[in-house]
Design a protein around this motif. Sequence first.
Motif, PDB file in Angstrom:
ATOM      1  N   PRO A  62     -10.626 -51.353   5.018  1.00 16.71           N
ATOM      2  CA  PRO A  62     -10.344 -49.948   4.688  1.00 16.71           C
ATOM      3  C   PRO A  62      -9.694 -49.173   5.842  1.00 16.71           C
ATOM      4  CG  PRO A  62     -12.590 -50.518   4.081  1.00 16.71           C
ATOM      5  CD  PRO A  62     -12.025 -51.714   4.756  1.00 16.71           C
ATOM      6  N   ASN A  63     -10.133 -49.468   7.073  1.00 10.47           N
ATOM      7  CA  ASN A  63      -9.610 -48.670   8.198  1.00 10.47           C
ATOM      8  C   ASN A  63      -8.185 -49.038   8.602  1.00 10.47           C
ATOM      9  OD1 ASN A  63     -10.929 -51.100   9.084  1.00 10.47           O
ATOM     10  ND2 ASN A  63     -10.709 -50.372  11.189  1.00 10.47           N
TER      11      ASN A  63
ATOM     12  N   ARG B 225      -5.847 -49.384   6.142  1.00  9.58           N
ATOM     13  CA  ARG B 225      -5.009 -48.992   5.007  1.00  9.58           C
ATOM     14  C   ARG B 225      -4.651 -47.511   5.112  1.00  9.58           C
ATOM     15  NH1 ARG B 225      -7.244 -52.199  -0.318  1.00  9.58           N
ATOM     16  NH2 ARG B 225      -7.732 -54.118   0.775  1.00  9.58           N
ATOM     17  N   PRO B 226      -3.373 -47.177   4.978  1.00  8.54           N
ATOM     18  CA  PRO B 226      -2.988 -45.754   5.037  1.00  8.54           C
ATOM     19  C   PRO B 226      -3.333 -45.031   3.741  1.00  8.54           C
ATOM     20  CG  PRO B 226      -1.058 -47.124   4.684  1.00  8.54           C
ATOM     21  CD  PRO B 226      -2.224 -48.061   4.794  1.00  8.54           C
ATOM     22  N   VAL B 227      -4.586 -45.123   3.377  1.00 11.96           N
ATOM     23  CA  VAL B 227      -5.094 -44.595   2.109  1.00 11.96           C
ATOM     24  C   VAL B 227      -6.387 -43.870   2.433  1.00 11.96           C
ATOM     25  CG1 VAL B 227      -6.177 -45.302  -0.060  1.00 11.96           C
ATOM     26  CG2 VAL B 227      -4.147 -46.508   0.745  1.00 11.96           C
ATOM     27  N   ASN B 228      -6.560 -42.656   1.929  1.00 10.19           N
ATOM     28  CA  ASN B 228      -7.811 -41.937   2.168  1.00 10.19           C
ATOM     29  C   ASN B 228      -8.479 -41.575   0.854  1.00 10.19           C
ATOM     30  OD1 ASN B 228      -6.450 -40.277   5.063  1.00 10.19           O
ATOM     31  ND2 ASN B 228      -7.709 -42.098   4.934  1.00 10.19           N
ATOM     32  N   THR B 229      -9.793 -41.384   0.930  1.00 12.52           N
ATOM     33  CA  THR B 229     -10.582 -41.168  -0.275  1.00 12.52           C
ATOM     34  C   THR B 229     -11.320 -39.841  -0.219  1.00 12.52           C
ATOM     35  OG1 THR B 229     -10.945 -43.555  -0.313  1.00 12.52           O
ATOM     36  CG2 THR B 229     -12.324 -42.239  -1.765  1.00 12.52           C
TER      37      THR B 229
ATOM     38  N   GLY C  10     -10.464 -38.426  11.204  1.00 16.65           N
ATOM     39  CA  GLY C  10      -9.453 -39.445  10.911  1.00 16.65           C
ATOM     40  C   GLY C  10      -8.324 -39.442  11.931  1.00 16.65           C
TER      41      GLY C  10
ATOM     42  N   ALA D 199      -9.486 -35.742   4.032  1.00 19.52           N
ATOM     43  CA  ALA D 199      -8.762 -36.901   3.525  1.00 19.52           C
ATOM     44  C   ALA D 199      -7.247 -36.720   3.641  1.00 19.52           C
ATOM     45  CB  ALA D 199      -9.149 -37.168   2.081  1.00 19.52           C
TER      46      ALA D 199
ATOM     47  N   PRO E 204      -4.931 -37.020   7.846  1.00 25.13           N
ATOM     48  CA  PRO E 204      -4.158 -38.124   8.432  1.00 25.13           C
ATOM     49  C   PRO E 204      -2.857 -38.421   7.673  1.00 25.13           C
ATOM     50  CG  PRO E 204      -6.449 -38.758   7.973  1.00 25.13           C
ATOM     51  CD  PRO E 204      -6.187 -37.503   7.229  1.00 25.13           C
TER      52      PRO E 204
ATOM     53  N   PRO F  22      -2.165 -39.520   4.466  1.00 27.54           N
ATOM     54  CA  PRO F  22      -2.179 -40.868   3.888  1.00 27.54           C
ATOM     55  C   PRO F  22      -1.002 -41.059   2.940  1.00 27.54           C
ATOM     56  CG  PRO F  22      -3.730 -39.469   2.730  1.00 27.54           C
ATOM     57  CD  PRO F  22      -3.208 -38.660   3.886  1.00 27.54           C
TER      58      PRO F  22
ATOM     59  N   ALA G 246     -16.150 -43.059   6.960  1.00 28.81           N
ATOM     60  CA  ALA G 246     -15.620 -43.194   8.319  1.00 28.81           C
ATOM     61  C   ALA G 246     -14.630 -44.358   8.401  1.00 28.81           C
ATOM     62  CB  ALA G 246     -16.760 -43.394   9.310  1.00 28.81           C
ATOM     63  N   ALA G 247     -14.982 -45.473   7.750  1.00 27.66           N
ATOM     64  CA  ALA G 247     -14.068 -46.625   7.737  1.00 27.66           C
ATOM     65  C   ALA G 247     -12.783 -46.252   7.007  1.00 27.66           C
ATOM     66  CB  ALA G 247     -14.735 -47.815   7.054  1.00 27.66           C
ATOM     67  N   ASP G 248     -12.922 -45.463   5.945  1.00 27.80           N
ATOM     68  CA  ASP G 248     -11.764 -45.003   5.189  1.00 27.80           C
ATOM     69  C   ASP G 248     -10.861 -44.140   6.074  1.00 27.80           C
ATOM     70  OD1 ASP G 248     -10.508 -44.813   2.500  1.00 27.80           O
ATOM     71  OD2 ASP G 248     -10.870 -42.682   2.784  1.00 27.80           O
ATOM     72  N   LEU G 249     -11.481 -43.428   7.030  1.00 26.59           N
ATOM     73  CA  LEU G 249     -10.731 -42.554   7.940  1.00 26.59           C
ATOM     74  C   LEU G 249     -10.401 -43.299   9.239  1.00 26.59           C
ATOM     75  CD1 LEU G 249     -12.808 -39.362   7.213  1.00 26.59           C
ATOM     76  CD2 LEU G 249     -10.370 -39.589   6.778  1.00 26.59           C
ATOM     77  N   TYR G 250     -10.129 -44.583   9.111  1.00 29.43           N
ATOM     78  CA  TYR G 250      -9.536 -45.399  10.185  1.00 29.43           C
ATOM     79  C   TYR G 250     -10.474 -45.746  11.337  1.00 29.43           C
ATOM     80  CZ  TYR G 250      -5.766 -43.402   7.518  1.00 29.43           C
ATOM     81  OH  TYR G 250      -4.993 -42.981   6.482  1.00 29.43           O
ATOM     82  N   ALA G 251     -11.783 -45.554  11.158  1.00 25.76           N
ATOM     83  CA  ALA G 251     -12.704 -45.938  12.223  1.00 25.76           C
ATOM     84  C   ALA G 251     -12.984 -47.438  12.128  1.00 25.76           C
ATOM     85  CB  ALA G 251     -14.006 -45.157  12.100  1.00 25.76           C
ATOM     86  N   GLY G 252     -12.869 -48.137  13.248  1.00 26.93           N
ATOM     87  CA  GLY G 252     -13.244 -49.550  13.296  1.00 26.93           C
ATOM     88  C   GLY G 252     -14.760 -49.671  13.285  1.00 26.93           C
TER      89      GLY G 252
END
Lengths: 401, 268
Positions: free
Chosen positions: A124-125, A127-131, A151, A199, A202, A204, B174-180
């Motif tokens: 998920p991190n 992917r240039p996709v936000n939820t 983000g 969301a 960033p 997305p 957080a993972a969705d917002l690019y956090a490793g």
Amino acid sequence: MQNLRYARQNETVGTTTETGQDGGPNTIMQAQTDVAEPAPMPGDTSNTREIAIDARKISKIYRGEDEVRALDNVSVRIRRNEFFTLLGPSGCGKTTLLRVIAGFEPPTSGQLWLNGKDISRLPPNKRPVNTVFQNYALFPHMSVANNIKFGLEMLGKPKAEINQTVEEMLTLVQMQAMKARRTSEISGGQQQRVALARALAPKPEVLLLDEPLSALDLKLRKEMQMELKRLQHETGITFIFVTHDQEEALTMSDRIAVMSAGKILQIGSPQEIYQRPAERFVANFIGESNFLDARLSGGSVTLKAGGTFPVENPANVADGDVSVLLRPEHAFLSDAEDALPARVETVVYSGEATSMHTRLEQSGEPVKLRLANAPTGSGMPEEGAQVRIGIQPGALSVLKD
Amino acid sequence: MAERAPFSVQTIPGFAAIAIFTFVAIYTPLVILVAFSFNAGDSLAIWEGFSLKWYYRAAANEQVQSAAIRSLYLAGISASVATVAATMAALATTRTRHFPGKTMIYALINQPLMIPEIVTAVALLIVFAWVKVATGHTSMIYLIAAHTAFCIPFAYLPIRARLETMDDTLEKAAADLYAGRWQVFRRITLPMMMPGIIAGLMLAFVISMDDVVITEFVKSAGQDTLPTYMLGQLRRVVTPEINAISTVVVFAGAFLVTIFFWVSSNRR
């Protein structure tokens, strides 16, 4: 139960690895085919570039005592800058598809492309996709501004840019005054706005929205529907919106995919979905419907209730016995000779319209009519009255059962 | 229709009497202990006037000083190490997919709570006696190891409880917002579980500070902690000095707990 869960996960992992092994050559072939093959829409070269999300034959199977096909060979292309809605009853797979796109669930098989890149195996991190989550999932230990900042910080943007974007986002969702607040100190509608800003910050390529309005009361929900449309226009980001609310889907979407039991039944504009549903399920799920038995022969139908009418056939059903759809507002009371005789069963007044339940004399089928009320409020037949029902030209549509 | 009052235990006859009796039964001995710490005389039973002399005497007692310092040092190190281990264990049993033996591991982590302390103490005595003979090494390491071990389940319980009530969509978000993975842990999971970690640390610290049985069996000569020193004193002459030490321990504990509640309620 626990053993069972383990087995299922094992299964999923196994299958993913398998696809991984033969994914290499396949991927290249797929990509080549894609360029060579004309897209199903006119002007193919520009069109391939206009596709944001390209889901190819995605299946998600949960194996346990009963095998559950949450997604069953789903293929869909979502255009850039489109407000695309996944609509269906709970358990139809719409949220699973969203989670596959976000990267939270690996698909059992199939591929997912985003703007020409295969992202099937990215976490998920990456992917240039936000939820926007259903319960917003705001970080409770951070302020509104820090939630929005998160983000951008994770992307390692320079500080000045981060602060500028946060300010922009706060302005966009009208939350400047609240930026220092904790997320627990603001209302549900405000949390919704913060979740959107977080969301969107960033920038997305695709924004996923998982029933984001379901927790809001009706008035706020209507406001947020308009707000979402505005945000989508202003940002130019592709929105993929999940809902079970057909009215919400019709008012907001550029296109709608109606899902049931892990499959996409129909994709089309709100008008197409409402006026020309391909299947009985779609017709039933969206709006009110009358289903009439008929015999289809070369572009027209002969109703069991009598009369022959030209008909639309969106699903290209073959000649023979069929069901046709008649929306209640496309039927009317008529004096014409060829109108269908019927008896009125119930009459329900509801302000701007009157719903009339009738039964056709010849076939015994029930037909609902929705009639606009005249300013004088008179002239409606009473219960038990004999009437004749006319059908507006182009109102009938053949359904694939 | 007459409205029925909602059920409340307050309406049960004798509620107040039972409540008052319970509090009196719990706190009377403590109140007496604290009162006699201020006794001017040598007796634990006859009041001879107010004085702080036993506090001065305890504070000036080198054995008390060294025992107190040793207790704090031992509890500090053991509780910290135990909390780190418990945090990792809690993460491993809540933030992982199901793996075979997960329930078993959960049971194993908590098992020390069920084993009678005296049994653990005897077992440790035997094992450490071998090690001490074999190595000739007699430092605090044995006490630290023993305390760390029995503190782990106490630290583990509140941390695990906290993790289980935490919504894992926050970590997904957080993972969705690019956090490793590390950033998710560092920025979301860890701060969110902090109240649990602090509770676990404090519980472990108090349990270690309080321990007599295992410490008594494991310690080498000259390694008295505050509780084992007090126990040793009780075998000889009993003076209100013990009361004074106990009073300080009670209020230090109450202070810690208050700080914890203050910190955790401010986090919300």
